[in-house]
Design a protein around this motif. Structure first.
Motif, PDB file in Angstrom:
ATOM      1  N   ILE A   1       1.748   7.057  -6.631  1.00  0.00           N
ATOM      2  CA  ILE A   1       0.710   8.041  -6.960  1.00  0.00           C
ATOM      3  C   ILE A   1       1.165   9.449  -6.598  1.00  0.00           C
ATOM      4  O   ILE A   1       0.977  10.407  -7.369  1.00  0.00           O
ATOM      5  CB  ILE A   1      -0.608   7.687  -6.240  1.00  0.00           C
ATOM      6  N   THR A   2       1.799   9.576  -5.426  1.00  0.00           N
ATOM      7  CA  THR A   2       2.292  10.890  -4.994  1.00  0.00           C
ATOM      8  C   THR A   2       3.354  11.425  -5.944  1.00  0.00           C
ATOM      9  O   THR A   2       3.342  12.605  -6.324  1.00  0.00           O
ATOM     10  CB  THR A   2       2.871  10.801  -3.572  1.00  0.00           C
ATOM     11  N   THR A   3       4.285  10.550  -6.344  1.00  0.00           N
ATOM     12  CA  THR A   3       5.338  10.963  -7.277  1.00  0.00           C
ATOM     13  C   THR A   3       4.754  11.411  -8.610  1.00  0.00           C
ATOM     14  O   THR A   3       5.179  12.412  -9.194  1.00  0.00           O
ATOM     15  CB  THR A   3       6.330   9.813  -7.508  1.00  0.00           C
TER      16      THR A   3
ATOM     17  N   ILE B   1       2.352   1.798  -3.491  1.00  0.00           N
ATOM     18  CA  ILE B   1       1.341   2.348  -4.397  1.00  0.00           C
ATOM     19  C   ILE B   1       1.106   3.824  -4.099  1.00  0.00           C
ATOM     20  O   ILE B   1       1.035   4.666  -5.010  1.00  0.00           O
ATOM     21  CB  ILE B   1       0.025   1.548  -4.280  1.00  0.00           C
ATOM     22  N   ALA B   2       0.990   4.159  -2.807  1.00  0.00           N
ATOM     23  CA  ALA B   2       0.775   5.558  -2.428  1.00  0.00           C
ATOM     24  C   ALA B   2       1.943   6.434  -2.844  1.00  0.00           C
ATOM     25  O   ALA B   2       1.756   7.572  -3.318  1.00  0.00           O
ATOM     26  CB  ALA B   2       0.556   5.646  -0.923  1.00  0.00           C
ATOM     27  N   SER B   3       3.182   5.924  -2.699  1.00  0.00           N
ATOM     28  CA  SER B   3       4.361   6.686  -3.109  1.00  0.00           C
ATOM     29  C   SER B   3       4.360   6.921  -4.617  1.00  0.00           C
ATOM     30  O   SER B   3       4.697   8.019  -5.092  1.00  0.00           O
ATOM     31  CB  SER B   3       5.638   5.947  -2.702  1.00  0.00           C
TER      32      SER B   3
ATOM     33  N   ALA C   1       0.830  -1.209   0.000  1.00  0.00           N
ATOM     34  CA  ALA C   1       0.000   0.000   0.000  1.00  0.00           C
ATOM     35  C   ALA C   1       0.863   1.258   0.000  1.00  0.00           C
ATOM     36  O   ALA C   1       0.563   2.234  -0.696  1.00  0.00           O
ATOM     37  CB  ALA C   1      -0.926  -0.014   1.206  1.00  0.00           C
ATOM     38  N   LEU C   2       1.959   1.232   0.776  1.00  0.00           N
ATOM     39  CA  LEU C   2       2.841   2.393   0.816  1.00  0.00           C
ATOM     40  C   LEU C   2       3.545   2.615  -0.523  1.00  0.00           C
ATOM     41  O   LEU C   2       3.731   3.762  -0.949  1.00  0.00           O
ATOM     42  CB  LEU C   2       3.882   2.220   1.931  1.00  0.00           C
TER      43      LEU C   2
END
Length: 256
Positions: free
Chosen positions: A30-32, A26-28, A23-24
Motif C-alpha cells: 500500500i505504501t509503495t 500488505i502495508a508495504s 500484515a507488513l
C-alpha cells in the motif's frame, strides 16, 4: 464469545509471526502504491506547468518551402491561438574534444514571447538580434559535452561551413526527450538541437523570406482534427508532409 471465535483467535495467536509478516507485506504494498501514485501525479503536474509556461504547441507541421506571407492565412484558420513559422535545418557539428561525427538540428528562435515553444534559459543568454553566429543549445547536449556559454562550434549548414558561438543553454518543451529522428534511444553526444536568429539561418539554408516548419497552439474549445485538416489543405501546394497533434510529437510521446 462463541467457541469458533475463540478457536480462531487462539490459532491466530499461535501463527502471530506469520500474520505479522503478512500484515507488513500488505502495508508495504500500500505504501509503495501511494508513493508511486504521488510521484506520477507530481511529474504530470510539473509537465503540465512547464508546457503551459512555455506555450508548448498543439500542432506541428513541416513543409518544403513557403513564403512568410502565408503566416497570415494560417493565423486565420479558426481555432488557432498562437503561431510560429520557422526555419528548420539539419546541421553537422564539430565539437571540441570529440572525434566522432555529430549531427543536429538548427531552428530559428521563437518569433516573440507569445510564440509557441518558448525556450527556458538555464545558463548564459539568448543571442542578440544582430548576432549572426550566436546559438543556444539544448541542455542535454550541453551536459554530454560539458559545453558552456562562450564555447565555439564549427557547423556545416547546407554545405556551407560556419563558426558558431554558444551564448546560452536552454530547455525546450519540444525536446524534453531529445532523440535523433529514426533512433530508438537518445544519444546526447552525437545529436543536439540548436537555435539561432532567423536572418543568418535563413540565409545559410536558402530560406530568405520563407519558412519550412510551423508550430501552433489552439484556442480553448478548438477542434484539433478541423485545424489539422485546414492546415494540411493550406500547406499542400507548399510541400506539406502532414500536420500532427501533440500526442504524436516525438518528445511528448516518449515522455508520456
Amino acid at each position: 464469545m462463541r467457541m469458533l471465535d475463540r478457536k480462531s483467535l487462539r490459532e491466530l495467536w499461535q501463527m502471530r509471526g506469520q500474520a505479522l509478516a503478512i500484515a507488513l507485506v500488505i502495508a508495504s504494498g500500500i505504501t509503495t502504491y501511494i508513493i508511486s501514485q504521488s510521484t506520477i501525479d507530481s511529474l504530470t503536474y510539473t509537465q503540465q506547468r512547464f508546457y503551459q509556461s512555455t506555450h508548448f504547441a498543439d500542432v506541428f507541421d513541416s513543409l518544403k518551402r513557403a513564403p512568410l506571407a502565408l503566416r497570415a492565412r494560417i493565423r486565420e484558420i479558426p481555432g488557432v491561438a498562437r503561431i510560429d513559422v520557422r526555419v528548420q535545418a539539419p546541421v553537422n557539428l564539430d565539437v571540441p574534444g570529440f572525434g566522432d561525427p555529430v549531427s543536429g538540428m538548427l531552428l530559428t528562435l521563437p518569433d516573440s514571447r507569445g510564440a509557441p515553444n518558448q525556450l527556458y534559459l538555464r545558463a548564459g543568454r539568448l543571442p542578440g538580434p544582430d548576432e549572426d553566429n550566436a546559438v543556444v543549445i539544448n541542455e542535454a547536449f550541453a551536459e554530454a559535452h560539458h559545453l558552456q556559454p562562450g564555447t565555439r562550434l564549427a557547423a556545416t549548414i547546407n554545405g556551407r561551413w560556419k563558426q558558431l558561438t554558444v551564448t546560452g543553454v536552454v530547455l525546450s518543451p519540444e525536446f524534453v526527450y531529445l532523440i535523433r529522428p529514426g533512433d530508438f534511444f537518445p544519444d546526447y553526444k552525437r545529436y543536439g538541437v540548436l537555435w539561432m536568429n532567423r536572418r543568418p539561418l535563413a540565409a545559410a539554408y536558402g530560406m530568405d523570406g520563407a519558412f519550412n516548419n510551423v508550430a501552433l497552439t489552439l484556442a480553448p474549445g478548438a477542434s484539433l482534427p478541423v485545424v489539422i485538416s485546414r492546415l494540411d489543405t493550406l500547406l499542400a501546394r507548399w510541400g506539406g508532409v502532414g500536420a500532427i497533434g501533440r500526442t504524436d510529437q516525438t518528445s511528448h510521446h516518449y515522455l508520456s
